[in-house]
Design a protein around this motif. Sequence first.
Motif, mmCIF file in Angstrom:
data_model
loop_
_atom_site.group_PDB
_atom_site.id
_atom_site.type_symbol
_atom_site.label_atom_id
_atom_site.label_comp_id
_atom_site.label_asym_id
_atom_site.label_seq_id
_atom_site.Cartn_x
_atom_site.Cartn_y
_atom_site.Cartn_z
ATOM 1 N N ASP A 255 0.825 -1.214 0.000
ATOM 2 C CA ASP A 255 0.000 0.000 0.000
ATOM 3 C C ASP A 255 0.859 1.265 0.000
ATOM 4 N N ALA A 256 1.994 1.218 0.688
ATOM 5 C CA ALA A 256 2.866 2.391 0.743
ATOM 6 C C ALA A 256 3.430 2.717 -0.635
ATOM 7 N N ILE A 257 3.714 1.693 -1.417
ATOM 8 C CA ILE A 257 4.234 1.931 -2.758
ATOM 9 C C ILE A 257 3.159 2.564 -3.634
ATOM 10 N N HIS A 258 1.938 2.045 -3.523
ATOM 11 C CA HIS A 258 0.829 2.658 -4.259
ATOM 12 C C HIS A 258 0.634 4.110 -3.832
ATOM 13 N N GLN A 259 0.796 4.387 -2.537
ATOM 14 C CA GLN A 259 0.623 5.747 -2.032
ATOM 15 C C GLN A 259 1.699 6.675 -2.575
ATOM 16 N N ALA A 260 2.935 6.198 -2.631
ATOM 17 C CA ALA A 260 4.024 7.016 -3.174
ATOM 18 C C ALA A 260 3.752 7.373 -4.629
ATOM 19 N N VAL A 261 3.266 6.399 -5.392
ATOM 20 C CA VAL A 261 2.939 6.661 -6.789
ATOM 21 C C VAL A 261 1.788 7.665 -6.881
ATOM 22 N N ALA A 262 0.753 7.464 -6.060
ATOM 23 C CA ALA A 262 -0.390 8.375 -6.083
ATOM 24 C C ALA A 262 0.018 9.794 -5.722
ATOM 25 N N ASN A 263 1.004 9.915 -4.836
ATOM 26 C CA ASN A 263 1.442 11.248 -4.403
ATOM 27 C C ASN A 263 2.122 12.042 -5.521
ATOM 28 N N THR A 264 2.523 11.376 -6.583
ATOM 29 C CA THR A 264 3.101 12.104 -7.714
ATOM 30 C C THR A 264 2.021 12.779 -8.547
ATOM 31 N N GLY A 265 0.799 12.268 -8.466
ATOM 32 C CA GLY A 265 -0.272 12.791 -9.308
ATOM 33 C C GLY A 265 -0.193 12.297 -10.733
ATOM 34 N N GLN A 266 0.693 11.321 -10.991
ATOM 35 C CA GLN A 266 0.888 10.798 -12.339
ATOM 36 C C GLN A 266 0.522 9.311 -12.370
ATOM 37 N N PRO A 267 0.157 8.784 -13.538
ATOM 38 C CA PRO A 267 -0.171 7.353 -13.633
ATOM 39 C C PRO A 267 1.058 6.481 -13.436
ATOM 40 N N ALA A 268 0.831 5.267 -12.957
ATOM 41 C CA ALA A 268 1.934 4.352 -12.683
ATOM 42 C C ALA A 268 2.734 4.012 -13.933
ATOM 43 N N THR A 269 2.118 4.143 -15.102
ATOM 44 C CA THR A 269 2.818 3.841 -16.350
ATOM 45 C C THR A 269 3.940 4.833 -16.638
ATOM 46 N N GLN A 270 3.985 5.937 -15.899
ATOM 47 C CA GLN A 270 4.992 6.975 -16.133
ATOM 48 C C GLN A 270 6.188 6.872 -15.182
ATOM 49 N N ILE A 271 6.220 5.839 -14.352
ATOM 50 C CA ILE A 271 7.303 5.710 -13.370
ATOM 51 C C ILE A 271 8.651 5.520 -14.064
ATOM 52 N N VAL A 272 9.648 6.305 -13.640
ATOM 53 C CA VAL A 272 11.014 6.120 -14.120
ATOM 54 C C VAL A 272 11.756 5.157 -13.204
ATOM 55 N N ASN A 273 11.648 5.362 -11.905
ATOM 56 C CA ASN A 273 12.304 4.464 -10.960
ATOM 57 C C ASN A 273 11.696 4.630 -9.572
ATOM 58 N N ILE A 274 11.838 3.594 -8.770
ATOM 59 C CA ILE A 274 11.436 3.625 -7.360
ATOM 60 C C ILE A 274 12.683 3.370 -6.521
ATOM 61 N N PHE A 275 12.984 4.282 -5.615
ATOM 62 C CA PHE A 275 14.107 4.116 -4.689
ATOM 63 C C PHE A 275 13.542 3.710 -3.331
ATOM 64 N N ALA A 276 13.962 2.562 -2.838
ATOM 65 C CA ALA A 276 13.469 2.069 -1.551
ATOM 66 C C ALA A 276 14.642 1.635 -0.685
ATOM 67 N N LYS A 277 14.515 1.866 0.618
ATOM 68 C CA LYS A 277 15.551 1.457 1.569
ATOM 69 C C LYS A 277 14.892 0.621 2.662
ATOM 70 N N ALA A 278 15.480 -0.528 2.967
ATOM 71 C CA ALA A 278 14.847 -1.412 3.951
ATOM 72 C C ALA A 278 15.878 -2.312 4.611
ATOM 73 N N GLU A 279 15.490 -2.874 5.729
ATOM 74 C CA GLU A 279 16.255 -3.940 6.349
ATOM 75 C C GLU A 279 15.280 -4.820 7.126
ATOM 76 N N ALA A 280 15.761 -5.950 7.602
ATOM 77 C CA ALA A 280 14.887 -6.852 8.350
ATOM 78 C C ALA A 280 14.413 -6.190 9.637
ATOM 79 N N ASP A 281 13.148 -6.388 9.973
ATOM 80 C CA ASP A 281 12.592 -5.795 11.188
ATOM 81 C C ASP A 281 13.384 -6.269 12.404
ATOM 82 N N PRO A 282 13.966 -5.332 13.163
ATOM 83 C CA PRO A 282 14.819 -5.725 14.293
ATOM 84 C C PRO A 282 14.072 -6.422 15.423
ATOM 85 N N ARG A 283 12.733 -6.368 15.399
ATOM 86 C CA ARG A 283 11.947 -7.075 16.430
ATOM 87 C C ARG A 283 11.853 -8.568 16.131
#
Length: 312
Positions: A255-283
Amino acid sequence: MHIDLHKIPQASPDDISGLDALIQAGTLNPSHIIAVLGKTEGNGCVNDFTRGFATQTLKNYLGQVLGPGAAKEIVYIMSGGTEGVLSPHLNVFTRQPSAPDAMPHWGLVMGVSRTRPFAPDEIGALAMVKTVAEAVHVALAEAGLQPEQASFVQIKCPLVQATQAEGLKRSSYQSMADSRGAAALGVALALGELGPDPMTPDMIGRNFEIYSKTASASAGVELQNCEIFVLGNAAHATGNLVIGQAVMHHALDLDAIHQAVANTGQPATQIVNIFAKAEADPRGTILGCRHTMLDDSDISHTRMSRAVVGAV
């Protein structure tokens, strides 16, 4: 300000054929390059020398095209690890003044900066937090952004090698986490994401109540300072790009990825790249279930999490 982004696949860390083809065709003016963000196929850990190999190759090539002095002004950020379905590639950012007849509009702007080199005992410490915060302010000013307008801050930061770690009582791998933590908190400080309470050294990388929603920090052996770029939307843009941002609350947060795309105001077909940073949940859990990424002695949890988030 006119920002463009060229995404170029790589066959190997030293493959600059795609970049060279764009330059030779006149599609990309090398004098406009201000930053290169690359994803290399190493392990992303302390001994990932693909990052330095890729950076050295780019500097040598652009040094021949632009001259060594101009090539050194470019920010080079190589992130190791293309586990799973991630694919090695370069993101080449160019910036140029707007054409006289261009109509400014809400869109992507960008600023870059770098810090001074850090001593081993400063890496992951309060001195690094404060120095990074100052450099982020420089990048914001260069972009013409207010702190609240920043959508994404990428930092490449150093680590402490074993030969430098005498008396510091931490491993090189732990220093990567400490460095990323200090860099991220420097971003949070610069952008006003932290509260008024003073920060203490023991908070860095250990107090998960303080964090940045905007920072992406990558540590490596190939540099001793921090290299930084800031992306955000502002009214003085004249390019065709816009950025959207959201926070993934866990590694499967589609859902967060969909939200990031929606926040651009542009259709998903126009995406150039997605930058994401993550690691395993420390819990040690995800969506209420136990995961074993932190307990695996053969594969770093950062490698597993990259594969998961890349697939999502």
